[in-house]
Design a protein around this motif. Structure first.
Motif, PDB file in Angstrom:
ATOM      1  N   ASP A 141      12.086  10.627  -8.811  1.00 38.67           N
ATOM      2  CA  ASP A 141      12.367   9.826  -7.614  1.00 38.67           C
ATOM      3  C   ASP A 141      11.560  10.264  -6.391  1.00 38.67           C
ATOM      4  O   ASP A 141      12.067  10.911  -5.477  1.00 38.67           O
ATOM      5  CB  ASP A 141      13.865   9.840  -7.279  1.00 38.67           C
ATOM      6  N   PHE A 142      10.311   9.845  -6.372  1.00 39.80           N
ATOM      7  CA  PHE A 142       9.425  10.125  -5.241  1.00 39.80           C
ATOM      8  C   PHE A 142       9.447   8.982  -4.232  1.00 39.80           C
ATOM      9  O   PHE A 142       8.495   8.790  -3.481  1.00 39.80           O
ATOM     10  CB  PHE A 142       8.001  10.366  -5.745  1.00 39.80           C
ATOM     11  N   ASP A 143      10.530   8.244  -4.197  1.00 42.48           N
ATOM     12  CA  ASP A 143      10.638   7.072  -3.331  1.00 42.48           C
ATOM     13  C   ASP A 143      10.476   7.427  -1.854  1.00 42.48           C
ATOM     14  O   ASP A 143      10.020   6.619  -1.057  1.00 42.48           O
ATOM     15  CB  ASP A 143      11.985   6.392  -3.561  1.00 42.48           C
ATOM     16  N   ASP A 144      10.866   8.645  -1.468  1.00 46.25           N
ATOM     17  CA  ASP A 144      10.766   9.066  -0.070  1.00 46.25           C
ATOM     18  C   ASP A 144       9.542   9.928   0.189  1.00 46.25           C
ATOM     19  O   ASP A 144       9.490  10.650   1.200  1.00 46.25           O
ATOM     20  CB  ASP A 144      12.024   9.826   0.346  1.00 46.25           C
ATOM     21  N   ALA A 145       8.552   9.896  -0.691  1.00 41.75           N
ATOM     22  CA  ALA A 145       7.337  10.683  -0.487  1.00 41.75           C
ATOM     23  C   ALA A 145       6.699  10.322   0.851  1.00 41.75           C
ATOM     24  O   ALA A 145       6.596   9.154   1.209  1.00 41.75           O
ATOM     25  CB  ALA A 145       6.354  10.434  -1.629  1.00 41.75           C
ATOM     26  N   PRO A 172       0.817  -1.230   0.000  1.00 42.92           N
ATOM     27  CA  PRO A 172       0.000   0.000   0.000  1.00 42.92           C
ATOM     28  C   PRO A 172       0.846   1.275   0.000  1.00 42.92           C
ATOM     29  O   PRO A 172       0.463   2.273  -0.610  1.00 42.92           O
ATOM     30  CB  PRO A 172      -0.826  -0.132   1.284  1.00 42.92           C
ATOM     31  N   GLN A 173       1.996   1.262   0.652  1.00 42.11           N
ATOM     32  CA  GLN A 173       2.857   2.447   0.651  1.00 42.11           C
ATOM     33  C   GLN A 173       3.430   2.707  -0.734  1.00 42.11           C
ATOM     34  O   GLN A 173       3.506   3.865  -1.174  1.00 42.11           O
ATOM     35  CB  GLN A 173       3.980   2.275   1.674  1.00 42.11           C
ATOM     36  N   LEU A 174       3.825   1.657  -1.436  1.00 41.11           N
ATOM     37  CA  LEU A 174       4.324   1.827  -2.796  1.00 41.11           C
ATOM     38  C   LEU A 174       3.219   2.334  -3.723  1.00 41.11           C
ATOM     39  O   LEU A 174       3.453   3.199  -4.571  1.00 41.11           O
ATOM     40  CB  LEU A 174       4.886   0.506  -3.328  1.00 41.11           C
ATOM     41  N   GLU A 175       2.028   1.798  -3.547  1.00 43.15           N
ATOM     42  CA  GLU A 175       0.909   2.241  -4.388  1.00 43.15           C
ATOM     43  C   GLU A 175       0.583   3.710  -4.142  1.00 43.15           C
ATOM     44  O   GLU A 175       0.225   4.437  -5.076  1.00 43.15           O
ATOM     45  CB  GLU A 175      -0.308   1.354  -4.130  1.00 43.15           C
ATOM     46  N   GLU A 176       0.721   4.165  -2.897  1.00 43.14           N
ATOM     47  CA  GLU A 176       0.478   5.584  -2.611  1.00 43.14           C
ATOM     48  C   GLU A 176       1.487   6.474  -3.310  1.00 43.14           C
ATOM     49  O   GLU A 176       1.136   7.556  -3.807  1.00 43.14           O
ATOM     50  CB  GLU A 176       0.514   5.830  -1.103  1.00 43.14           C
ATOM     51  N   GLU A 177       2.742   6.051  -3.339  1.00 41.68           N
ATOM     52  CA  GLU A 177       3.757   6.827  -4.063  1.00 41.68           C
ATOM     53  C   GLU A 177       3.352   7.012  -5.514  1.00 41.68           C
ATOM     54  O   GLU A 177       3.342   8.138  -6.043  1.00 41.68           O
ATOM     55  CB  GLU A 177       5.116   6.130  -3.990  1.00 41.68           C
ATOM     56  N   HIS A 178       3.005   5.918  -6.166  1.00 36.42           N
ATOM     57  CA  HIS A 178       2.689   5.990  -7.596  1.00 36.42           C
ATOM     58  C   HIS A 178       1.364   6.713  -7.849  1.00 36.42           C
ATOM     59  O   HIS A 178       1.224   7.408  -8.859  1.00 36.42           O
ATOM     60  CB  HIS A 178       2.683   4.582  -8.185  1.00 36.42           C
ATOM     61  N   GLY A 179       0.430   6.563  -6.938  1.00 36.58           N
ATOM     62  CA  GLY A 179      -0.818   7.299  -7.087  1.00 36.58           C
ATOM     63  C   GLY A 179      -0.603   8.799  -6.985  1.00 36.58           C
ATOM     64  O   GLY A 179      -1.208   9.577  -7.738  1.00 36.58           O
ATOM     65  N   PHE A 180       0.256   9.219  -6.081  1.00 40.74           N
ATOM     66  CA  PHE A 180       0.568  10.640  -5.918  1.00 40.74           C
ATOM     67  C   PHE A 180       1.215  11.203  -7.181  1.00 40.74           C
ATOM     68  O   PHE A 180       0.815  12.259  -7.699  1.00 40.74           O
ATOM     69  CB  PHE A 180       1.483  10.818  -4.705  1.00 40.74           C
ATOM     70  N   ARG A 228       1.777   5.950   4.160  1.00 42.71           N
ATOM     71  CA  ARG A 228       3.149   6.470   4.255  1.00 42.71           C
ATOM     72  C   ARG A 228       3.340   7.246   5.565  1.00 42.71           C
ATOM     73  O   ARG A 228       2.393   7.830   6.079  1.00 42.71           O
ATOM     74  CB  ARG A 228       3.457   7.352   3.058  1.00 42.71           C
ATOM     75  N   PRO A 229       4.568   7.255   6.099  1.00 46.04           N
ATOM     76  CA  PRO A 229       4.790   7.893   7.406  1.00 46.04           C
ATOM     77  C   PRO A 229       4.792   9.415   7.337  1.00 46.04           C
ATOM     78  O   PRO A 229       4.838  10.017   6.262  1.00 46.04           O
ATOM     79  CB  PRO A 229       6.176   7.371   7.809  1.00 46.04           C
ATOM     80  N   THR A 230       4.759  10.019   8.506  1.00 46.60           N
ATOM     81  CA  THR A 230       4.847  11.473   8.671  1.00 46.60           C
ATOM     82  C   THR A 230       6.228  11.814   9.224  1.00 46.60           C
ATOM     83  O   THR A 230       6.734  11.126  10.126  1.00 46.60           O
ATOM     84  CB  THR A 230       3.762  11.992   9.628  1.00 46.60           C
ATOM     85  N   ILE A 231       6.842  12.847   8.687  1.00 44.89           N
ATOM     86  CA  ILE A 231       8.168  13.269   9.143  1.00 44.89           C
ATOM     87  C   ILE A 231       8.096  13.684  10.604  1.00 44.89           C
ATOM     88  O   ILE A 231       7.281  14.518  10.998  1.00 44.89           O
ATOM     89  CB  ILE A 231       8.678  14.434   8.278  1.00 44.89           C
TER      90      ILE A 231
END
Length: 331
Positions: free
Chosen positions: A221-225, A65-73, A145-148
């Motif tokens: 490279d939105f890997d760290d979104a 789900p975290q990877l899917e959120e990156e690509h969806g964004f 995805r986490p929050t900073i």
């Protein structure tokens, strides 16, 4: 005693080519590894087409789900005509595929060079696009995805490097004694910033993740979104002395505010975020030390000189945290 193989040791050239072919592309056998440590990234030759970029995610780092959120964004950004380089759709739907125990995404090849930030117009334009990116980012939150959180990241990172024995014995006391002072100073900066808006971000928006191609900017490279304050996508582009950073910040914010409001109180978070990055980079090397490519490419990490320099930088950061923050020039 037999040493367990790292998962990436099973990522052979044949597996890479077979994985891309399984995604519906006729590979021509050409394969070129690209500079990436957290994931594994390759340029793959395709018959009668431009090469593709294949990104194999580090097993266990992000959930599906975290990877899917990156690509969806990123897909949202592309739909808004923002120059973000997103993954190609997979034949079965979505942007991810699984092959040989790995999850991968495929990207179009995009060339370019790092922008010249000595030119005022470049920073202004980057600021404009960041304003647009954050407009889209504010539409909804990441659910997975986490929050900073600088305090949490620093605490977890320093505990790991100490518990795992990476800090030399004669430097442990100096390192350990710095952390509470840094965390206290960071909490004071956060109090001065007050309640800030948290939203979806690029997360790692340094100049290496922005390309200039035929006068067009490309965000890659939105890997760290993740979720965080807007200033996280801005401060990484600041360099030089305080006056230079003040000028750079002014150009970025002037462009940013063409499309989005910037809360100036977030400037109080710049040094906390910088401190978090310094400690997290050291912890990242420690976390990844079982990956054979890390001792090979970062041999200095295990040396006392690295840790003495690191502690010196953290002492300088403690002083920076106690100073007024860098701010854009006033009217």
């Amino acid at each position: 005693m037999e040493t367990m193989a790292h998962p990436y040791q099973h990522l052979t050239p044949d597996l890479v080519l077979d994985a891309v072919e399984a995604c519906g592309y006729a590979v021509n056998g050409r394969l070129f590894p690209l500079n990436s440590y957290e994931n594994r990234v390759y340029q793959v030759g395709i018959e009668d087409q431009k090469p593709l970029i294949a990104k194999f995610y580090r097993p266990g780092r992000w959930s599906r789900p975290q990877l899917e959120e990156e690509h969806g964004f990123v897909a949202e950004l592309e739909s808004a005509e923002i120059p973000a380089v997103g993954a190609l759709p997979m034949p079965g739907g979505g942007y991810l595929a699984d092959y040989g125990g790995f999850t991968l995404a495929l990207y179009p090849q995009r060339g370019g060079q790092a922008p010249d930030i000595t030119l005022p117009d470049t920073l202004f334009r980057i600021g404009q696009w960041l304003g647009r990116i954050h407009q889209v980012g504010a539409r909804q939150d990441f659910q997975h995805r986490p929050t900073i959180d600088p305090v949490r990241v620093i605490d977890e990172g320093q505990r790991y490097v100490l518990d795992a024995g990476f800090v030399p014995d004669d430097l442990v006391a100096a390192y350990r004694s710095l952390i509470p002072d840094l965390l206290d100073a960071i909490r004071a900066c956060q109090e001065r910033a007050g309640e800030v808006t948290i939203q979806r971000l690029h997360g790692d928006c340094h100049m290496g993740n922005i390309l200039m191609r035929e006068e067009r900017l490309l965000f890659v490279d939105f890997d760290d979104a993740r979720q965080g304050p807007a200033v996280q996508d801005i401060w990484l582009m600041l360099s030089g002395d305080a006056e230079e950073q003040r000028w750079q910040l002014g150009e970025l914010i002037e462009g940013y505010e063409q499309f989005n409001r910037f809360n100036p109180l977030e400037c109080h978070l710049i040094e906390p975020l910088r401190t978090m990055r310094l400690i997290n980079q050291a912890a990242w090397l420690a976390w990844r030390w079982d990956d054979p490519t890390f001792p090979m490419h970062f041999p200095w990490f295990g040396q006392a000189r690295f840790w003495s320099d690191h502690i010196l930088m953290l002492r300088e950061q403690l002083a920076n945290l106690q100073q007024p923050p860098v701010r854009p020039p006033g009217p």
